[in-house]
Design an enzyme around this catalytic site. Structure first.
Site, PDB file in Angstrom:
ATOM      1  CG  HIS A  20      23.399  70.712  42.952  1.00  0.00           C
ATOM      2  ND1 HIS A  20      22.300  71.398  42.507  1.00  0.00           N
ATOM      3  CD2 HIS A  20      24.414  71.618  42.996  1.00  0.00           C
ATOM      4  CE1 HIS A  20      22.625  72.669  42.298  1.00  0.00           C
ATOM      5  NE2 HIS A  20      23.904  72.827  42.588  1.00  0.00           N
ATOM      6  CE  LYS A  44      22.965  84.890  44.559  1.00  0.00           C
ATOM      7  NZ  LYS A  44      23.541  83.546  44.363  1.00  0.00           N
ATOM      8  NE  ARG A  95      28.974  74.499  36.901  1.00  0.00           N
ATOM      9  CZ  ARG A  95      28.141  75.500  37.090  1.00  0.00           C
ATOM     10  NH1 ARG A  95      26.863  75.356  36.856  1.00  0.00           N
ATOM     11  NH2 ARG A  95      28.564  76.662  37.506  1.00  0.00           N
ATOM     12  CB  SER A 133      20.395  76.146  40.014  1.00  0.00           C
ATOM     13  OG  SER A 133      20.856  75.089  40.808  1.00  0.00           O
TER      14      SER A 133
HETATM   15  O1  PNS Z   1      25.769  77.450  44.777  1.00  0.00           O
HETATM   16  P1  PNS Z   1      26.556  78.720  44.941  1.00  0.00           P
HETATM   17  O2  PNS Z   1      25.615  79.908  44.884  1.00  0.00           O
HETATM   18  O3  PNS Z   1      27.694  78.829  43.970  1.00  0.00           O
HETATM   19  O4  PNS Z   1      27.197  78.703  46.420  1.00  0.00           O
HETATM   20  C1  PNS Z   1      27.994  79.770  46.894  1.00  0.00           C
HETATM   21  C2  PNS Z   1      28.126  79.672  48.434  1.00  0.00           C
HETATM   22  C3  PNS Z   1      26.761  79.674  49.078  1.00  0.00           C
HETATM   23  C4  PNS Z   1      28.824  78.391  48.806  1.00  0.00           C
HETATM   24  C5  PNS Z   1      28.977  80.896  48.922  1.00  0.00           C
HETATM   25  O5  PNS Z   1      28.381  82.062  48.481  1.00  0.00           O
HETATM   26  C6  PNS Z   1      29.109  80.926  50.452  1.00  0.00           C
HETATM   27  O6  PNS Z   1      29.884  80.183  51.001  1.00  0.00           O
HETATM   28  N1  PNS Z   1      28.305  81.786  51.129  1.00  0.00           N
HETATM   29  C7  PNS Z   1      28.333  81.908  52.574  1.00  0.00           C
HETATM   30  C8  PNS Z   1      28.981  83.228  53.007  1.00  0.00           C
HETATM   31  C9  PNS Z   1      30.499  83.118  52.999  1.00  0.00           C
HETATM   32  O7  PNS Z   1      31.091  82.359  53.733  1.00  0.00           O
HETATM   33  N2  PNS Z   1      31.161  83.916  52.135  1.00  0.00           N
HETATM   34  C10 PNS Z   1      32.620  83.927  52.041  1.00  0.00           C
HETATM   35  C11 PNS Z   1      33.171  82.861  51.115  1.00  0.00           C
HETATM   36  S1  PNS Z   1      32.692  83.155  49.421  1.00  0.00           S
END
Ligand code: PNS
Length: 164
Positions: A20, A44, A95, A133
């Site tokens: 990150h 979660k 990645r 993570s």
């Molecule tokens: O680190 P991650 O868990 O892969 O991040 C995922 C994240 C938090 C960026 C994604 O789940 C997100 O954008 N959540 C906010 C809700 C949202 O906008 N959802 C629609 C797009 S997936």
């Protein structure tokens, strides 16, 4: 007048890893302002509370660049939060090909929701290509060495969490 470009780098960051920080450092060079946005997902059960993640990431980012801020958001879409903070770009790290489908899906829905906001994908540096993570938590929980995978403050926090 010169237009400033603000980007947002969203994620769970539970916990932040060197992968990150690699993306944050590189994105900070590309954009005038970078907001690292911790997404709070009430469905979660994270290892680190949002306050802990804000503090850990805040410490790391303060050392990286003065143009990086760390915020959290909950109960709103990412694009909605990006609009609120004035970000025009969403940064994500890729990645491996296994990440591609999910990132493609996310970038596509975000573009549908707000075509003004672009997703910018940065390829993770090869030394962090395997890092997540979840892997860090698994290794740390079983008392393995993660000192090469996370910054020192996260290493101490993990040791505290998993001190038996
Ligand atoms: O680190 P991650 O868990 O892969 O991040 C995922 C994240 C938090 C960026 C994604 O789940 C997100 O954008 N959540 C906010 C809700 C949202 O906008 N959802 C629609 C797009 S997936």
């Amino acid at each position: 007048m010169e237009k400033k470009v603000c980007a947002i780098y969203p994620g769970s960051f539970d916990p932040p890893t060197l992968g990150h920080l690699d993306i944050i450092g590189r994105a900070a060079h590309l954009f005038d302002e970078l907001i690292v946005a911790i997404a709070v997902n009430s469905a979660k059960q994270p290892l680190f509370s949002v306050e802990e993640r804000l503090s850990l990431l805040g410490e790391c980012c303060a050392k990286l660049s003065p143009t990086v801020r760390v915020l959290s958001f909950e109960g709103t879409l990412l694009v909605g939060f990006a609009e609120q903070v004035g970000a025009q770009v969403i940064v994500r790290g890729l990645r491996a090909m296994s990440d591609f489908e999910y990132e493609y899906q996310m970038a596509s829905i975000n573009r549908q929701l707000n075509p003004e906001i672009e997703t910018c994908i940065l390829l993770t540096s090869s030394e962090f290509a395997f890092l997540s993570s979840s892997i860090v938590k698994e290794v740390a929980r079983l008392q393995g060495d993660v000192s090469q995978l996370v910054p020192p403050n996260v290493l101490s926090a993990l040791k505290e969490k998993f001190a038996s």
